[in-house]
Scaffold this motif. Structure first.
Motif, PDB file in Angstrom:
ATOM      1  N   VAL A 205       1.551  85.053 -38.830  1.00  0.00           N
ATOM      2  CA  VAL A 205       0.773  85.376 -40.026  1.00  0.00           C
ATOM      3  C   VAL A 205      -0.462  84.478 -40.138  1.00  0.00           C
ATOM      4  O   VAL A 205      -1.572  84.960 -40.339  1.00  0.00           O
ATOM      5  CB  VAL A 205       1.636  85.233 -41.303  1.00  0.00           C
ATOM      6  N   ALA A 266       0.618  89.829 -37.623  1.00  0.00           N
ATOM      7  CA  ALA A 266       0.565  90.503 -38.914  1.00  0.00           C
ATOM      8  C   ALA A 266      -0.719  91.313 -39.044  1.00  0.00           C
ATOM      9  O   ALA A 266      -1.783  90.894 -38.570  1.00  0.00           O
ATOM     10  CB  ALA A 266       0.644  89.479 -40.045  1.00  0.00           C
ATOM     11  N   GLN A 269      -3.811  93.236 -44.010  1.00  0.00           N
ATOM     12  CA  GLN A 269      -3.407  93.167 -45.419  1.00  0.00           C
ATOM     13  C   GLN A 269      -2.265  92.184 -45.630  1.00  0.00           C
ATOM     14  O   GLN A 269      -2.138  91.599 -46.715  1.00  0.00           O
ATOM     15  CB  GLN A 269      -3.048  94.557 -45.955  1.00  0.00           C
ATOM     16  N   LEU A 270      -1.438  91.957 -44.619  1.00  0.00           N
ATOM     17  CA  LEU A 270      -0.373  90.966 -44.757  1.00  0.00           C
ATOM     18  C   LEU A 270      -0.957  89.553 -44.682  1.00  0.00           C
ATOM     19  O   LEU A 270      -0.503  88.647 -45.384  1.00  0.00           O
ATOM     20  CB  LEU A 270       0.690  91.176 -43.676  1.00  0.00           C
ATOM     21  N   LYS A 271      -1.967  89.376 -43.841  1.00  0.00           N
ATOM     22  CA  LYS A 271      -2.650  88.076 -43.786  1.00  0.00           C
ATOM     23  C   LYS A 271      -3.352  87.763 -45.106  1.00  0.00           C
ATOM     24  O   LYS A 271      -3.526  86.600 -45.461  1.00  0.00           O
ATOM     25  CB  LYS A 271      -3.679  88.060 -42.653  1.00  0.00           C
ATOM     26  N   THR A 273      -2.221  88.363 -48.059  1.00  0.00           N
ATOM     27  CA  THR A 273      -1.261  88.222 -49.155  1.00  0.00           C
ATOM     28  C   THR A 273      -1.600  87.013 -50.028  1.00  0.00           C
ATOM     29  O   THR A 273      -1.830  85.919 -49.529  1.00  0.00           O
ATOM     30  CB  THR A 273       0.162  88.079 -48.594  1.00  0.00           C
ATOM     31  N   LYS A 304       4.354  97.068 -52.512  1.00  0.00           N
ATOM     32  CA  LYS A 304       5.055  96.849 -51.251  1.00  0.00           C
ATOM     33  C   LYS A 304       4.391  97.693 -50.180  1.00  0.00           C
ATOM     34  O   LYS A 304       3.771  98.725 -50.464  1.00  0.00           O
ATOM     35  CB  LYS A 304       6.538  97.221 -51.371  1.00  0.00           C
ATOM     36  N   ASP A 305       4.486  97.224 -48.952  1.00  0.00           N
ATOM     37  CA  ASP A 305       3.927  97.949 -47.822  1.00  0.00           C
ATOM     38  C   ASP A 305       5.059  98.241 -46.851  1.00  0.00           C
ATOM     39  O   ASP A 305       6.097  97.566 -46.866  1.00  0.00           O
ATOM     40  CB  ASP A 305       2.830  97.118 -47.149  1.00  0.00           C
ATOM     41  N   VAL A 317       7.485  95.008 -46.704  1.00  0.00           N
ATOM     42  CA  VAL A 317       6.961  93.666 -46.937  1.00  0.00           C
ATOM     43  C   VAL A 317       6.259  93.678 -48.288  1.00  0.00           C
ATOM     44  O   VAL A 317       5.759  94.723 -48.730  1.00  0.00           O
ATOM     45  CB  VAL A 317       5.963  93.235 -45.832  1.00  0.00           C
ATOM     46  N   PHE A 319       3.453  93.479 -51.069  1.00  0.00           N
ATOM     47  CA  PHE A 319       2.008  93.703 -51.083  1.00  0.00           C
ATOM     48  C   PHE A 319       1.477  93.031 -52.331  1.00  0.00           C
ATOM     49  O   PHE A 319       1.633  93.531 -53.440  1.00  0.00           O
ATOM     50  CB  PHE A 319       1.687  95.194 -51.089  1.00  0.00           C
ATOM     51  N   THR A 321      -1.894  91.642 -53.126  1.00  0.00           N
ATOM     52  CA  THR A 321      -3.283  91.474 -52.716  1.00  0.00           C
ATOM     53  C   THR A 321      -4.201  92.191 -53.691  1.00  0.00           C
ATOM     54  O   THR A 321      -3.906  93.308 -54.120  1.00  0.00           O
ATOM     55  CB  THR A 321      -3.495  92.064 -51.298  1.00  0.00           C
TER      56      THR A 321
END
Length: 438
Positions: A205, A266, A269-271, A273, A304-305, A317, A319, A321
């Motif tokens: 990540v 990752a 969009q996960l980075k 977060t 959530k994603d 995961v 979400f 953001t």
């Protein structure tokens, strides 16, 4: 009702693990990462091993003892001159064989990953929706911009909600600068995991390009009782900001699998977060805007994603953001009404009034050392702008002044503003519609 924190408040840190049982990771995975790290980094002292795998020394010692029981590690029988009474360790032949075999399954080594379930709890502690931006903080962050008086009144509640924002309007009026100002208004720091674990898979990540000003914390080798203030499997960083433009594609929002290293990275969009994801120039991507927004529907509505492993297994995961869409198109041209309903705030960014345009022009001229000239300005407003129906844009003062500076420097004359130079600068700002004879 949750208490909301200001951007300057302290985010609760992830507590350091106190034992290998409490880490919620499979023992074979932890053991293999330990062996791979020792093999790849050639570290021998527990202090150095602990730093490499980002665990407290006492927990690292537990893992070392476990590997010794399995005859994968052995004590070197020598003490280090630099580490006091600390014993050194090395891989046995069986340990080397196990490390090499583990590396064929996954090249990942170094920081021990954080289980996804554990990371979820940290996301709650540092949620973007816990932030309350005040007018003063937003004004300070936007201080370098001259904006309409009602714009901050619309932006403030949108940012504080942590929900999606669509900024639209003609090009060149500072939508990108406003997005960056929103980012700057969030002055606190959060904790970003170097890697997370799900179903035995490691997903990296932390990204030094996205996650700036990382702070690290190390054990004091001279103090066995010293407690770390946070779990160093995380990096303490400014809230992340991911900015994408015309290059954004749907594939960039999926897990990235490296078939050689057999690890995952990752998606963007996960980075992001705990921070901001800016989709700039929406409508300029190869993917239709409607398709891009459709990809965000579940994350925006349900926080959530859904990602997928190479095996096809899907998992959720968090979400968390603030998504900012920025476009030069009218929303009705690129979205259907169902998509627009899912974007919580729509804010139009218009060009400046003549009064604000003059303020911007004077500010830029002062910064660049260009003296103002009344006849030149009258020429600009009475002769030039009527040709484009007196439509002003924030980028134009910078463009015109830079053009005049370039001419003055080429001609070897002092910086000056004249009607003639205004004409020459204006000619470079627009291209006439004409037929090119081939």
């Amino acid at each position: 009702m949750n208490m909301q924190a200001s951007p300057q408040s302290t985010v609760a840190p992830p507590p350091p693990p106190s034992s290998i049982e409490g880490m919620q990771l499979p023992l074979p995975m932890m053991r293999d990462i330990l062996l791979k790290t020792i093999f790849r980094k050639n570290v021998t002292m527990v202090t150095d091993i602990a730093q490499a795998i980002c665990l407290p020394r006492m927990v690292t010692q537990e893992l070392v003892d476990l590997a010794r029981e399995q005859r994968l590690l052995e004590a070197t029988g020598t003490l280090s001159a630099n580490a006091g009474p600390e014993m050194g360790y090395q891989l046995t032949d069986g340990g080397k064989a196990r490390a090499l075999d583990a590396l064929t399954q996954s090249e990942y080594f170094g920081a021990m990953p954080v289980p996804l379930a554990v990371y979820r709890e940290q996301i709650k502690r540092q949620s973007i929706r816990n932030i309350q931006i005040t007018r003063e903080q937003l004004t300070t962050a936007m201080g370098h911009l001259i904006l309409p008086s009602d714009l901050l009144s619309n932006l403030g509640p949108a940012v504080s909600s942590g929900r999606s924002i669509l900024m639209y309007g003609p090009p060149g009026n500072g939508k990108s600068s406003i997005s960056n100002g929103i980012r700057d208004a969030m002055g606190d720091k959060i904790y970003v995991p170097r890697a997370i674990e799900y179903s035995g898979q490691v997903i990296t990540v932390y990204d030094p390009i996205v996650h700036s000003s990382a702070e690290v914390e190390e054990d004091d080798p001279n103090s066995l009782r010293r407690k770390r203030s946070f779990d160093t499997r995380y990096a303490r960083c400014q809230r992340p900001t991911v900015i994408t433009g015309g290059e954004l594609s749907l594939s960039m929002l999926d897990l990235i699998y490296n078939p050689i290293a057999r690890t995952y990275q990752a998606p963007l969009q996960l980075k992001a977060t705990g921070g901001i994801f800016i989709v700039d120039d929406l409508g300029r991507q190869a993917e239709p805007p409607q398709a891009l927004v459709n990809r965000w529907i579940v994350p925006l509505e349900e926080s959530k994603d859904i990602l997928a492993l190479q095996s096809g297994e899907k998992f959720e995961v968090p979400f968390d953001t603030l998504v900012i869409f920025s476009t030069n198109f009218h929303p009705n041209e690129i979205f259907d009404q169902a998509a627009l309903r899912r974007i919580f705030y729509k804010i139009k960014i218009d060009g400046p009034s003549q009064e604000n345009y003059l303020k911007i022009f004077a500010l830029i001229a002062r910064k660049k050392g260009m003296p103002l000239n009344e006849p030149a300005l009258l020429h600009l407003f009475q002769e030039k702008y009527p040709t484009i129906d007196n439509v002003y844009a924030n980028y134009q003062p910078v463009f015109l002044i830079d053009q005049m500076i370039a001419i003055c420097e080429f001609e070897g004359i002092p910086y000056q503003m004249t009607p003639e130079l205004i004409d020459r600068a204006w000619a470079n700002m627009f291209v006439k519609d004409e037929i090119i004879v081939k």
